[in-house]
Scaffold this motif. Structure first.
Motif, PDB file in Angstrom:
ATOM      1  N   PRO A   1      -6.075   5.888   4.591  1.00  0.00           N
ATOM      2  CA  PRO A   1      -5.754   5.679   3.186  1.00  0.00           C
ATOM      3  C   PRO A   1      -5.749   7.003   2.427  1.00  0.00           C
ATOM      4  O   PRO A   1      -6.193   8.031   2.915  1.00  0.00           O
ATOM      5  CB  PRO A   1      -6.900   4.797   2.715  1.00  0.00           C
TER       6      PRO A   1
ATOM      7  N   ASP B   1      -0.251  -5.310  -5.252  1.00  0.00           N
ATOM      8  CA  ASP B   1      -0.016  -4.927  -3.859  1.00  0.00           C
ATOM      9  C   ASP B   1       1.478  -5.012  -3.585  1.00  0.00           C
ATOM     10  O   ASP B   1       2.080  -6.091  -3.685  1.00  0.00           O
ATOM     11  CB  ASP B   1      -0.791  -5.852  -2.917  1.00  0.00           C
TER      12      ASP B   1
ATOM     13  N   TYR C   1     -10.750   5.228  -0.631  1.00  0.00           N
ATOM     14  CA  TYR C   1      -9.463   5.929  -0.521  1.00  0.00           C
ATOM     15  C   TYR C   1      -9.542   7.456  -0.710  1.00  0.00           C
ATOM     16  O   TYR C   1      -8.583   8.155  -0.409  1.00  0.00           O
ATOM     17  CB  TYR C   1      -8.490   5.378  -1.578  1.00  0.00           C
TER      18      TYR C   1
ATOM     19  N   ARG D   1      -3.346   2.049   0.958  1.00  0.00           N
ATOM     20  CA  ARG D   1      -4.488   1.405   1.583  1.00  0.00           C
ATOM     21  C   ARG D   1      -4.528   1.749   3.071  1.00  0.00           C
ATOM     22  O   ARG D   1      -3.656   2.440   3.587  1.00  0.00           O
ATOM     23  CB  ARG D   1      -4.403  -0.114   1.362  1.00  0.00           C
TER      24      ARG D   1
END
Length: 1267
Positions: free
Chosen positions: A1059, A1099, A1169, A1078
């Motif tokens: 990520p 998303d 992340y 992600r």
């Protein structure tokens, strides 16, 4: 050298000092004319009654002798028995006269007059020649009543004893009626008849003559297509020859070649055609040094001889009528001239008079005659509706015919004869003579034979056909060796008629072709010469629409109206030009298909590349290739040379310098066209030396110099200027040894260098460098001369603003007689106005804006006014630049607007073709017409740019230059780039964009290693406003209080790892926005604006975007509405929940690649992340009008931006460039050497030690160059 297009060469000043000398010799070389200047005596009125004859008379009172102007004798003039196209009125002037005008009246007190007629002339009353004008057999306008006189002054005088007027149209109320007067004066000239054997030798007073200037004048007439008219030669290889070859006149001159072959002086120029017509043709050759005027029948070619020598070195003599018997055997097997010459003059000496007085050697003549032996051939002229029927022996078993023909048409019927039991047809098919015999007796038998090729070349060709029992033979041009024979069993029974040139009966068998356009002569049937005078008198055979005793063939390709090397082809009625490969287009290959400069290409939206340019458009300079470099604010034109960098020079001295010759990718004339119009030019030169002195400063004679334009020597070096014998270090006072003005002049053993830019464009380019100090032990020099680089194009931006309706600029008369083109740009807010106008007596040419949507081009060349108009769909008075181009030539007229709207008007097949203007050329209002208000720029007429700015400086109501270019060209500034006005054009300011380049289209991106981040502060810690003006510009879309209700974010990226955080925007509160990849490589957008327990997330589908491919992201939020677009997929809309706040409060920092922030940060982001950070490429990052990544990579941009870790500029995050294959025919801007497609090369730059990702390219024509 073959001269296909007449060009006026550069002529030295001394040429004009000798002009009077040449003119005086030409006047002495002319045949004898009356002492009075005006040749305008009435020639017909004093003649006796019997000097007038005619085809027929209505009755005795209508006889030809009564056809005198203003006379009322008899019935008041001539009228023929029948009013048809076979009638003529003929006048015998008693001796050869010079005729300058003709006048006509109708028959007195009647309804009889002639409305249109042709004029034929002859020396003998046979072999008539029609009067030609503007490339056609001319038809004169006649009368519209019986009493008014219509006079025509001939465009060119003719010399003849017999004149014949042929009525073409006449009064609809009556019949043909004529009274005439002929105007002119006496004519006399010495004539010599050449029998094909004799040669006149004009011996020089000295054995060897070095001749600097010549004038040779003579007239000739002949029926032969080959023959030497004059010749002279010298032992050094010089020669001059004037000869007929295939009925064309060829002048060959060699002023000298050298033994090494580096100077080749041979020059050959061809003029005229169809000169074997047994009519007089006038030749004048004027030479001064290498400049030559070669005139044949009023058509002059100007040229310069090849080589470098000025004198014509001749030995002993100049011979007229053939090669001298004492000449060298190497002169070749050339025929002597057979025919007549008159008025032969050489440098003021009357050769014919000297021969008459036996002052010259004429011993080679068997019988020297001072009168012209006339030809006994009688040509026949056929048009598309003609035929000539001649009788033959019927029921004979031998068919024998022969004749000569000439034509331009590849096909036509030469002969047709109905046989007793079949047909005989001789035709021309695709330039070959074909014979078809059909015999129907007993069983059908067909014989087809053909011979020859290219027989439609306008030359006389001889055809002989013989057929008898079981045998047929076709011979072309007397070539028995290649005669075609057939032994097919056949038995012929001849008919009683032979039809030449046409067959129009509809009974019985018909030929394949019906008609023929051309001439025939020496017609034999059954081995007997046809008596065409008996045919004319109605005693033999019959004819229709045939002109006897005349061949009216015209060579429409001579002079050649196809310009710039275009190939001319013709039929009987017209010509056409093939422009393939010339770089020009149009009916006469007049208009260049390329732009005039790199500047012009930029303003078509073109980027840096190699292009063809044509600085003078339709002028004599051909197109050539240059490199165009479009920078942000300048356009550079580069012309390469062939000198390798660091060329080593040894062994040279002052006495024996080494001269390095530079050749450029364009001729000197072409390069001069670039430098003369450029704003600035420069050329880098470097002289690396070891014990090799350069300019020998401070006061010595230079060892080395360079030669620029005009072959002028220059003794200054790069970094210095004209007249200053210094190098750059001498100007800047930092030479290695301060006693000298050049580093190399210190004569040191170490390698030194003097280099810099030569910027005085009047001296550029560097053509030669002469090096003179490398002959001592250990001395050596290395020379580098860079390409010529020029910036700008003053011609393209040369403009004037017209501020009042009465303001105008005036220039000298426009010279565009047979070919004229005009192009310019205009911008206006006015609804109408005259762009330009030039007037003649009746001729004129005008371009104007007739209404807000219509541009018109009107002119008159003598056939009545013609107007072309193009209509734009959008208004033209929109204060934007519009481009107009107009062209008129002998084939057509064309008007084009904005390369989009176009009208073409063919020229009439008959009529005037020359545009004769006398007044000044007016640009703007003229002659009380409605004036033009606005700007005109880049006004080019026949390849010459008019200097509007210079003239405007001294003209009231007109100002030089024009502002407001961005209204027209601002559209080329892309991606938010701002158009900046310049005096000469515009530039694109890309400061506030994420792009660079000329048009703000070049991606700016960087490669991020693990841990690299870019930090951009919206609000510094002390919350003080950033003082930098640039920073204010970059932050202009952030609200003053630091709160955001709208975000516009766009960027591209490519990576193979996940990520990572791509973009993070923090605040002094808990508000933020983030774009992350992600773990599975999918994209997620996160908003935390308050009011929700968890951040709002989007998303973006389930695709793995960490695939090494470039991806583009565009996000826009306005209050609750979010729009997201990924790559080229359609945008998708989202909405924040009602409970969510809509404002990022106190926005603080933007991070790229990784977050390193103090304060409140979403722990999920940091934990999931942020480690190890983004690895890959980010490109063209733009947020609310700022470009943080570009600011980080450009040190010249003052901005509150910082970088941690290693950031390397790279465009690897950008989307692949896609260019569809495009043919050269549809995209002339791109240069392709021969194929239809070009390859686009995508240059992707990666930092060292990083391997590139794999990029699939689909089916485009691309080559990837990875650096």
């Amino acid at each position: 050298m073959s001269v296909s297009k007449v060009k006026m060469p550069w002529l030295p000043a001394s040429w004009f000092t000798h002009l009077l000398w040449i003119l005086s010799l030409v006047s002495r070389s002319s045949a004898a004319l009356p002492s009075s200047q005006k040749c305008d005596e009435a020639l017909a009125t004093p003649l006796p009654h019997n000097a007038f004859t005619s085809s027929s008379v209505f009755s005795s009172g209508y006889a030809a002798g009564y056809a005198k102007l203003n006379k009322r004798g008899g019935a008041g003039g001539w009228s023929p028995l029948d009013s048809d196209h076979y009638q003529w009125l003929q006048v015998d002037l008693g001796s050869r006269k010079q005729v300058t005008a003709i006048a006509t009246q109708g028959r007195y007190s009647s309804s009889d007059w002639t409305t249109r007629y042709r004029l034929l002339y002859s020396d003998t009353g046979r072999n008539w020649k029609p009067y030609h004008q503007d490339g056609n057999i001319w038809a004169f306008a006649g009368n519209s009543n019986t009493e008014s006189v219509v006079r025509h002054d001939l465009q060119h005088a003719i010399v003849a004893q017999y004149l014949r007027i042929v009525p073409l149209d006449w009064s609809g109320e009556g019949r043909i009626g004529l009274r005439i007067e002929i105007y002119g004066c006496p004519y006399w000239a010495d004539v010599i008849n050449f029998d094909g054997q004799g040669v006149i030798s004009y011996r020089f007073k000295m054995k060897k003559m070095k001749i600097l200037k010549d004038v040779i004048a003579l007239k000739f007439k002949t029926s032969e297509s080959e023959g030497v008219i004059l010749h002279g030669e010298g032992q050094q290889g010089d020669y001059i020859t004037l000869e007929l070859k295939k009925a064309k006149l060829v002048l060959q001159i060699n002023l000298g070649s050298n033994q090494y072959g580096s100077i080749l002086g041979h020059t050959s120029v061809t003029s005229g055609s169809l000169l074997d017509d047994h009519h007089w043709h006038s030749v004048v050759i004027e030479r001064y040094r290498r400049n030559v005027n070669f005139t044949l029948d009023r058509h002059t070619q100007h040229f310069r001889t090849n080589g470098e020598f000025d004198h014509l070195d001749l030995d002993y003599e100049l011979s007229f009528g053939g090669m001298p018997y004492s000449g060298k055997p190497s002169t070749g097997n050339r025929k002597n001239f057979k025919g007549c010459m008159e008025g032969i003059n050489y440098n003021g000496d009357n050769i014919t008079d000297l021969a008459r007085r036996k002052k010259l050697d004429t011993s080679s003549f068997r019988n020297l005659s001072f009168s012209c032996v006339e030809s006994h051939t009688s040509p026949v002229f056929f048009n598309a509706t003609s035929f000539l029927e001649l009788p033959g022996r019927s029921d004979h078993e031998v068919a024998s015919v022969s004749f000569q023909f000439r034509t331009w048409n590849p096909s036509g019927l030469l002969l047709f004869s109905p046989l007793a039991d079949g047909t005989l047809e001789v035709g021309l098919s695709e330039g070959k003579v074909s014979v078809h015999i059909n015999v129907t007796q007993k069983k059908n038998t067909r014989i087809d034979i053909s011979s020859g090729s290219g027989l439609h070349d306008g030359q006389w060709h001889d055809v002989r056909f013989l057929a008898k029992e079981n045998f047929a033979m076709l011979t072309i041009d007397g070539d028995e060796a290649s005669a075609v024979r057939t032994n097919t069993p056949i038995q012929i029974k001849t008919g009683d008629s032979y039809y030449f040139g046409g067959y129009f009966r509809h009974t019985g068998p018909a030929p394949i072709q019906r008609s023929f356009q051309g001439c025939m002569q020496l017609i034999h049937v059954d081995d007997q010469l046809a008596d065409l005078h008996a045919v004319e008198q109605g005693k033999l055979g019959s004819f229709e629409n045939v002109s006897l005793d005349m061949c009216a063939i015209i060579d429409r390709c001579m002079p050649n109206h196809c310009e710039h090397g275009g190939r001319c082809t013709q039929t009987w009625d017209s010509f056409s030009c093939t422009c393939d490969g010339t770089g020009y287009s149009g009916a006469t290959c007049h208009t260049s298909i390329y732009e005039q400069s790199c500047e012009a290409y930029k303003h078509l939206g073109k980027t840096s590349d190699t292009y063809w340019i044509d600085p003078d458009g339709s002028g004599p300079l051909g197109p050539f290739r240059v490199n165009c470099n479009m920078t942000e604010d300048m356009v550079w034109t580069t012309v390469m040379n062939n000198l390798p960098p660091q060329t080593s020079v040894t062994g040279s001295s002052r006495e024996r310098r080494t001269v390095l010759q530079l050749n450029y990718s364009a001729s000197m004339d072409q390069v001069s066209a670039i430098t003369s119009s450029a704003e600035h030019c420069e050329q880098h030169v470097a002289y690396s030396c070891r014990m090799s002195r350069l300019l020998n400063t401070p006061e010595g004679t230079p060892y080395t110099w360079w030669i620029g334009k005009g072959s002028e020597k220059h003794f200054y070096w790069g970094g210095s200027g004209p007249g200053i014998q210094k190098c750059a270090c001498g100007i800047e006072r930092n030479c290695t040894d301060p006693k000298y003005y050049c580093n190399c002049d210190a004569d040191q053993k170490q390698w030194r260098e003097d280099s810099g830019l030569l910027v005085y464009k009047e001296h550029l380019p560097v053509n030669q460098v002469a090096v003179g100090d490398t002959n001592r032990p250990g001395s050596e020099a290395k020379l580098t001369v860079g390409p010529l680089r020029c910036q700008g194009d003053r011609n393209y931006w040369n403009a004037a603003s017209f501020n009042t309706p009465s303001s105008y600029l005036h220039f000298s008369t426009f010279q565009g007689e047979t070919s004229a083109d005009i192009s310019f740009y205009f911008k206006t807010s006015a609804p109408y106005g005259v762009f330009l106008e030039n007037l003649g007596n009746t001729d004129f040419i005008r371009l104007e804006l007739k209404s807000p949507t219509v541009v018109s081009f009107s002119f008159d060349v003598g056939n009545g006014p013609v107007e072309l108009a193009v209509r734009s769909l959008a208004p033209l008075n929109d204060d934007q630049w519009h481009r107009v181009s107009a062209e008129r030539n002998v084939k057509e007229a064309v008007l084009q607007l904005d390369q989009q709207y176009r009208e073409v008007r063919p020229a009439p097949s008959q009529g005037h073709t020359r545009l004769e203007l006398y007044s000044q050329l007016y640009v703007g209002a003229a002659g009380g017409q409605k004036g033009f208000l606005g700007c005109i720029r880049s006004l080019k007429m026949n390849g010459v740019t008019l200097d509007l700015e210079e003239r405007a400086k001294v003209t009231p109501g007109v100002k030089p230059g024009c502002s407001g270019h961005c209204t027209s060209y601002g559209m080329y500034c892309r991606n938010g780039g701002k158009c900046i006005e310049k005096y000469n054009g515009y530039s694109c300011d890309c400061t506030s964009t994420a792009y660079d380049g000329t048009f703000c289209t070049k991606d700016v991106g960087g490669f991020f290693e693990a841990g690299t981040l870019v930090k951009y502060n919206f609000m510094p810690e002390n919350t003080a406003a950033v003082a930098s003006k640039d920073t204010k510009g970059l932050s202009r879309n952030v609200a003053p209080e630091g709160n955001l209700t709208r975000e516009d974010l766009a960027f591209s990226f490519s990576t193979s790892s996940a990520p990572s955080i791509l973009v993070y925007i923090s605040s002094r509160t808990q508000d933020y926005m983030a774009v992350v990849l992600r773990h599975n490589g999918t994209l997620q957008i996160r908003y935390n604006l308050g009011g929700l327990q968890e951040p709002f997330t989007i998303d973006v589908d389930q695709r793995n975007l960490a695939n090494g491919q470039p991806h583009t992201v565009n996000i826009t939020r306005v209050d609750r509405n979010i729009q997201l677009q990924l790559d080229h997929y359609p945008p998708v809309s989202y909405a924040l929940p009602d409970a969510s706040d809509t404002q990022i409060n106190l926005v603080k920092t933007l991070f790229l690649g990784k977050v390193f922030e103090t304060g409140q940060i979403d722990p999920v982001l940091i934990e999931k992340y942020n480690t190890p950070g983004f690895v890959g490429c980010l490109s063209r990052v733009q947020f609310n009008g700022i470009a943080p990544l570009k600011a980080a990579l450009r040190s010249r941009i003052a901005a509150p931006v910082s970088v941690q870790g290693k950031l390397v500029e790279s465009n690897c995050g950008a989307s692949p460039l896609t260019i569809p294959p495009m043919s050269a025919a549809t995209d002339p801007w791109h240069l392709d050497s021969g194929g239809l497609f070009f390859q686009a090369t995508l240059h992707v730059t990666y930092p060292p030690h990083h391997s590139p990702p794999t990029i699939p390219l689909g089916h485009g024509l691309f080559s990837i160059q990875v650096k």
